[in-house]
Write a protein that holds these residues in place. Structure first.
Motif, short mmCIF file in Angstrom:
data_model
loop_
_atom_site.label_atom_id
_atom_site.label_comp_id
_atom_site.label_asym_id
_atom_site.label_seq_id
_atom_site.Cartn_x
_atom_site.Cartn_y
_atom_site.Cartn_z
N VAL A 16 0.84 -1.20 0.00
CA VAL A 16 0.00 0.00 0.00
C VAL A 16 0.88 1.25 0.00
CG1 VAL A 16 -1.62 1.33 1.42
CG2 VAL A 16 -2.05 -1.08 0.98
N ASN A 17 1.90 1.26 0.82
CA ASN A 17 2.80 2.42 0.87
C ASN A 17 3.56 2.59 -0.45
OD1 ASN A 17 2.12 3.17 3.48
ND2 ASN A 17 3.67 1.85 4.39
N THR A 18 4.00 1.50 -1.03
CA THR A 18 4.71 1.56 -2.32
C THR A 18 3.79 2.06 -3.42
OG1 THR A 18 6.14 -0.28 -1.63
CG2 THR A 18 6.04 0.21 -3.99
N ILE A 19 2.57 1.54 -3.46
CA ILE A 19 1.60 1.98 -4.47
C ILE A 19 1.33 3.46 -4.32
CG2 ILE A 19 -0.84 1.81 -5.13
CD1 ILE A 19 -0.60 -1.23 -4.53
N MET A 20 1.19 3.92 -3.09
CA MET A 20 0.95 5.34 -2.85
C MET A 20 2.12 6.18 -3.35
SD MET A 20 -1.16 7.48 -1.76
CE MET A 20 -1.63 8.77 -0.67
N GLY A 21 3.33 5.74 -3.09
CA GLY A 21 4.51 6.47 -3.55
C GLY A 21 4.60 6.54 -5.06
N VAL A 22 4.36 5.42 -5.72
CA VAL A 22 4.39 5.38 -7.19
C VAL A 22 3.28 6.26 -7.76
CG1 VAL A 22 4.14 3.89 -9.22
CG2 VAL A 22 5.51 3.13 -7.28
N MET A 23 2.13 6.24 -7.13
CA MET A 23 1.01 7.05 -7.60
C MET A 23 1.33 8.55 -7.47
SD MET A 23 -3.00 6.63 -6.65
CE MET A 23 -3.04 7.58 -5.17
N VAL A 25 4.31 9.91 -7.58
CA VAL A 25 5.29 10.22 -8.62
C VAL A 25 4.62 10.33 -9.98
CG1 VAL A 25 7.31 9.32 -9.86
CG2 VAL A 25 7.25 9.25 -7.36
N ALA A 26 3.71 9.42 -10.29
CA ALA A 26 3.02 9.44 -11.59
C ALA A 26 2.20 10.72 -11.75
CB ALA A 26 2.12 8.22 -11.73
N VAL A 27 1.47 11.10 -10.72
CA VAL A 27 0.66 12.32 -10.79
C VAL A 27 1.56 13.55 -10.88
CG1 VAL A 27 -1.00 13.77 -9.54
CG2 VAL A 27 -1.34 11.29 -9.68
N PHE A 28 2.66 13.56 -10.14
CA PHE A 28 3.60 14.67 -10.21
C PHE A 28 4.18 14.80 -11.62
CE2 PHE A 28 7.98 16.28 -9.92
CZ PHE A 28 7.71 17.55 -9.41
N LEU A 29 4.54 13.67 -12.23
CA LEU A 29 5.05 13.71 -13.61
C LEU A 29 3.99 14.23 -14.57
CD1 LEU A 29 7.08 10.38 -13.88
CD2 LEU A 29 7.97 12.72 -13.93
N GLN A 30 2.75 13.82 -14.36
CA GLN A 30 1.67 14.29 -15.23
C GLN A 30 1.53 15.81 -15.14
OE1 GLN A 30 0.12 13.08 -17.60
NE2 GLN A 30 -1.80 14.16 -17.83
N ARG A 49 -4.75 5.93 -12.11
CA ARG A 49 -6.11 5.41 -11.92
C ARG A 49 -6.08 3.96 -11.45
NH1 ARG A 49 -8.24 5.27 -17.06
NH2 ARG A 49 -8.06 7.52 -17.05
N TYR A 50 -5.25 3.15 -12.10
CA TYR A 50 -5.20 1.73 -11.74
C TYR A 50 -4.52 1.53 -10.38
CZ TYR A 50 -6.56 1.01 -16.57
OH TYR A 50 -7.23 1.04 -17.77
N LEU A 51 -3.54 2.36 -10.09
CA LEU A 51 -2.91 2.28 -8.77
C LEU A 51 -3.89 2.69 -7.67
CD1 LEU A 51 0.67 3.67 -9.45
CD2 LEU A 51 0.02 1.30 -9.01
N LEU A 52 -4.75 3.65 -7.97
CA LEU A 52 -5.76 4.05 -6.99
C LEU A 52 -6.74 2.91 -6.70
CD1 LEU A 52 -6.95 6.27 -5.19
CD2 LEU A 52 -8.31 7.00 -7.15
N VAL A 53 -7.09 2.15 -7.73
CA VAL A 53 -7.96 0.99 -7.53
C VAL A 53 -7.27 -0.02 -6.62
CG1 VAL A 53 -9.02 -0.98 -8.70
CG2 VAL A 53 -9.20 1.29 -9.70
N TRP A 54 -6.01 -0.34 -6.90
CA TRP A 54 -5.27 -1.28 -6.07
C TRP A 54 -5.10 -0.74 -4.65
CZ3 TRP A 54 -2.70 -6.07 -6.55
CH2 TRP A 54 -3.00 -6.76 -7.73
N LEU A 55 -4.81 0.55 -4.54
CA LEU A 55 -4.65 1.17 -3.23
C LEU A 55 -5.92 1.08 -2.40
CD1 LEU A 55 -2.72 3.02 -1.46
CD2 LEU A 55 -3.95 4.92 -2.48
N THR A 56 -7.06 1.30 -3.04
CA THR A 56 -8.34 1.26 -2.34
C THR A 56 -8.65 -0.14 -1.82
OG1 THR A 56 -9.17 3.06 -3.71
CG2 THR A 56 -10.81 1.70 -2.58
N PHE A 57 -8.50 -1.14 -2.68
CA PHE A 57 -8.85 -2.50 -2.27
C PHE A 57 -7.87 -3.06 -1.24
CE2 PHE A 57 -11.65 -2.41 -5.93
CZ PHE A 57 -12.70 -3.19 -5.51
N LEU A 58 -6.57 -2.90 -1.48
CA LEU A 58 -5.60 -3.41 -0.52
C LEU A 58 -5.63 -2.60 0.77
CD1 LEU A 58 -2.51 -4.22 -2.78
CD2 LEU A 58 -4.17 -5.81 -1.80
N GLY A 59 -5.88 -1.30 0.65
CA GLY A 59 -6.00 -0.46 1.84
C GLY A 59 -7.17 -0.85 2.71
N SER A 60 -8.28 -1.25 2.07
CA SER A 60 -9.43 -1.69 2.87
C SER A 60 -9.12 -2.99 3.61
CB SER A 60 -10.67 -1.84 2.00
OG SER A 60 -10.55 -2.95 1.14
N ALA A 61 -8.35 -3.87 2.97
CA ALA A 61 -7.96 -5.12 3.64
C ALA A 61 -7.04 -4.82 4.82
CB ALA A 61 -7.28 -6.06 2.66
#
Length: 155
Positions: A16-23, A25-30, A49-61
């Motif tokens: 979750v932390n890694t996905i957040m970090g990559v997300m 960076v991606a938004v900053f690059l955009q 967008r896809y990282l946010l989906v993964w972040l949401t589901f894994l974050g809820s777990a």
């Protein structure tokens, strides 16, 4: 069993932390490429967008493991210990039923979507949707563990 669940939750927290970090960076690059270089990157929006989906589901777990979801604590303080255990058990059983449907339907969706690719990243959409059954398994594991701890007071 509690040690295995703790290890799995630590791994989930790391993802979750890694996905957040990559997300981030991606938004900053955009933003950087769109507003400062006037050359928007097509893949960063899709990746975020896809990282946010993964972040949401894994974050809820993961949130289930630390009891961060909305609960019935207000009602529970007015119940007897036995009624409290019954309410916790019924809530856990209903949650497990929902998560089992989520696992089954998420798996079917993932398998059906393996031939469809995302527009910019060209990743099979089945990989994106695979987070649904994965998080369902993690949610069941955590709801069982948390409910067991609440009812028995033991790991």
């Amino acid at each position: 069993m509690g040690k295995i669940v703790s290890i799995i939750n630590s791994i989930t927290r790391y993802f979750v932390n890694t996905i957040m970090g990559v997300m981030v960076v991606a938004v900053f690059l955009q933003v950087l490429f769109r507003f400062f270089l006037d050359q928007p990157l097509a893949w960063t929006e899709e990746l975020a967008r896809y990282l946010l989906v993964w972040l949401t589901f894994l974050g809820s777990a993961y949130a289930m493991s630390i009891k961060a979801h909305i609960g019935t604590e207000y009602i529970q303080k007015f119940l007897s210990p036995m009624a409290n255990k019954i309410v916790l058990s019924v809530a856990a059983l209903l949650s497990i039923l929902f998560f089992a449907v989520m696992i089954y339907q998420g798996y079917l969706l993932s398998v059906r979507s393996m031939t469809q690719t995302s527009p910019s990243l060209l990743v099979p959409m089945g990989y994106i949707y695979m987070v649904i059954p994965i998080s369902g398994v993690l949610l069941i594991m955590n709801v069982l563990h948390v409910t067991w701890k609440d009812i028995t007071g033991k790991e």
